[in-house]
Design an enzyme around this catalytic site. Structure first.
Site, PDB file in Angstrom:
ATOM      1  N   ASN A  85       0.949  -1.169  -0.038  1.00  0.00           N
ATOM      2  CA  ASN A  85       0.150   0.012   0.004  1.00  0.00           C
ATOM      3  C   ASN A  85       0.934   1.235  -0.060  1.00  0.00           C
ATOM      4  OD1 ASN A  85      -2.137  -1.782   0.047  1.00  0.00           O
ATOM      5  ND2 ASN A  85      -2.993  -1.022   2.113  1.00  0.00           N
ATOM      6  N   VAL A  92       0.509   6.565  -1.492  1.00  0.00           N
ATOM      7  CA  VAL A  92      -0.098   5.668  -0.093  1.00  0.00           C
ATOM      8  C   VAL A  92      -1.433   5.179  -0.260  1.00  0.00           C
ATOM      9  CG1 VAL A  92      -0.182   5.697   2.149  1.00  0.00           C
ATOM     10  CG2 VAL A  92       1.642   6.864   1.279  1.00  0.00           C
ATOM     11  N   CYS A  93      -1.974   4.162  -0.314  1.00  0.00           N
ATOM     12  CA  CYS A  93      -3.203   3.673  -0.168  1.00  0.00           C
ATOM     13  C   CYS A  93      -3.907   3.524   1.255  1.00  0.00           C
ATOM     14  CB  CYS A  93      -3.535   2.469  -0.977  1.00  0.00           C
ATOM     15  SG  CYS A  93      -3.058   2.307  -2.841  1.00  0.00           S
ATOM     16  N   PHE A  94      -4.890   4.421   1.310  1.00  0.00           N
ATOM     17  CA  PHE A  94      -5.672   4.496   2.739  1.00  0.00           C
ATOM     18  C   PHE A  94      -6.751   3.807   2.670  1.00  0.00           C
ATOM     19  CE2 PHE A  94      -2.983   8.258   2.861  1.00  0.00           C
ATOM     20  CZ  PHE A  94      -2.297   7.958   4.211  1.00  0.00           C
TER      21      PHE A  94
END
Length: 435
Positions: A85, A92-94
């Site tokens: 992620n 950045v993958c939230f």
């Protein structure tokens, strides 16, 4: 709208800076508080352990209605993906951008953003990739182990060693990037530049805290990967979004040792620089002299017989603290000599404290580096109080971030028999201070 965002963010940063979380640090641009740099310390017991990961966070005028833009900066110039992620591009993958119920909420803020990122740095980051979280085959298990192994290696290389080498002006023995799989030339990208000034000092001080842990981690990893094995590519990695390279722990060990030597050299140089500042009657020299005199007067008025404080060669940048262990405590009868080195850039650059007296304690490294937390960092009286409190603390709370002696840590939080062994070794080291 913009003013509301600034007011909200100002309040959040103030609360954040008054907190005691040792894992997170922030710095913002004076010209625009909405441009924030953050440093996240890799969580203990993960492959990211004690790595220094930087992120750029840009808050829009519509914050907190909408989330900020977050970019990972520790990516080796866009060539290293540190997590399923956290992409090599810095993306950045939230979870709040995921399914319904996980979207961004205006109740969230700067601290929750950093904690969300930190939560991605788990003990098994392989499981962060959608579709692999429930994988249980032997192939997936092996992939998970190999992924964890290369993250541990690259955390040391890219999130610890390279930024410190840059700030200390150290050129590695080999100009070739030993962990890349080909001979591509390295370009000096934004990610490769030295860290923002506040983080430079933080990295150096924490590096000295965690040096023994870094070396212990390398010794254990070398048993598993003794040579220069090539990294295994994961199923979710692509050519331009992967972690490529090979192991070379022997080189990392040499580079860590060189960094430590340079930091010690830099610390020792402060005394000479301080004398020059004193001769020139610079403000910082006058301030430190005054603080020393005030602390000395306070010790005298309080009749504190446990502390003796002196300036070495009348140098306000080199203090010597002698601490006498109080009766009926675990330090009873001990005499501890402590050197406090101060930079002419204090308080921007914080003091570095070292015990000349060998002491077996969870807060003291094998080389005598003391881990302590001042209540406030800009006044020396709080540093003296913090040093004494760290030494006197008999039952410190469990926190791997503040226990800088791995062997003492293992015994103190081990079995009841190990705790007894810790106490015996501590008492023996106290007794030796009298020899």
């Amino acid at each position: 709208m913009a003013n509301q965002a600034i007011l909200r963010l100002t309040r959040e940063i103030r609360q954040f800076q008054q907190g005691t979380d040792l894992s997170l640090a922030v710095h913002y641009e004076d010209s625009d508080i909405r441009n924030v740099n953050a440093l996240i310390l890799g969580p203990p017991d993960t492959p990211y352990q004690f790595g220094f990961f930087e992120f750029s966070i840009k808050f829009g005028k519509d914050y907190p209605t909408n989330p900020p833009q977050v970019l990972a900066m520790t990516t080796n110039g866009g060539r290293c993906r540190f997590n399923p992620n956290i992409y090599a591009t810095g993306k950045v993958c939230f979870t709040w951008r995921g399914t319904r119920g996980e979207q961004w909420s205006s109740a969230q803020g700067l601290e929750s953003i950093l904690i969300s990122i930190q939560s991605l740095m788990s003990s098994n980051p392989y499981e962060n990739e959608p579709g692999y979280a429930d994988a249980t085959s032997e192939h997936d298990k092996r992939n998970s182990e190999q992924y964890t192994a290369k993250i541990r290696h690259e955390t040391l290389r890219l999130a610890v060693i390279e930024p410190l080498e840059a700030s200390l002006g150290i050129t590695p023995a080999s100009e070739a990037n030993a962990s890349l799989s080909d001979n591509e030339e390295r370009e000096l990208l934004e990610d490769d530049k030295p860290s923002p000034v506040p983080f430079v000092d933080l990295r150096k001080r924490r590096f000295m805290w965690y040096f023994d842990s870094y070396m212990q981690s390398i010794d254990a990893a070398m048993l598993e990967t003794p040579g220069k094995q090539k990294f295994t590519r994961m199923p979710f990695e692509q050519s331009n979004n992967a972690m490529n390279g090979h192991f070379d722990y022997a080189e990392l060990k040499q580079r860590l040792t060189a960094i430590k030597a340079r930091i010690i050299e830099e610390t020792s140089s402060w005394a000479a620089e301080g004398l020059v500042a004193k001769e020139q009657e610079l403000g910082i020299a006058v301030s430190l002299q005054r603080q020393y005199e005030q602390i000395l007067e306070s010790i005298k008025n309080q009749k504190n017989f446990a502390i003796d404080l002196n300036l070495v060669n009348e140098n306000p940048f080199l203090w010597k603290l002698t601490y006498f262990g109080k009766p009926m405590t675990h330090l009873d009868g001990g005499i501890f000599e402590i050197d406090i080195f101060l930079s002419p850039k204090f308080p921007e650059v914080q003091p570095r404290v070292s015990l000349k007296t060998s002491f077996f304690h969870v807060r003291v490294s094998q080389d005598g580096v003391l881990c302590y937390i001042p209540h406030r960092s800009e006044e020396m009286r709080y540093h003296i109080e913090g040093i004494v409190a760290a030494l006197e603390e008999e039952n410190p709370p469990y926190d791997p971030r503040t226990t800088v002696n791995p062997e003492a840590f293992r015994l103190f939080w081990g079995t009841p028999e190990n705790r007894k062994r810790y106490s015996r070794q501590l008492r023996r080291s106290v007794e030796k201070t009298l020899e």
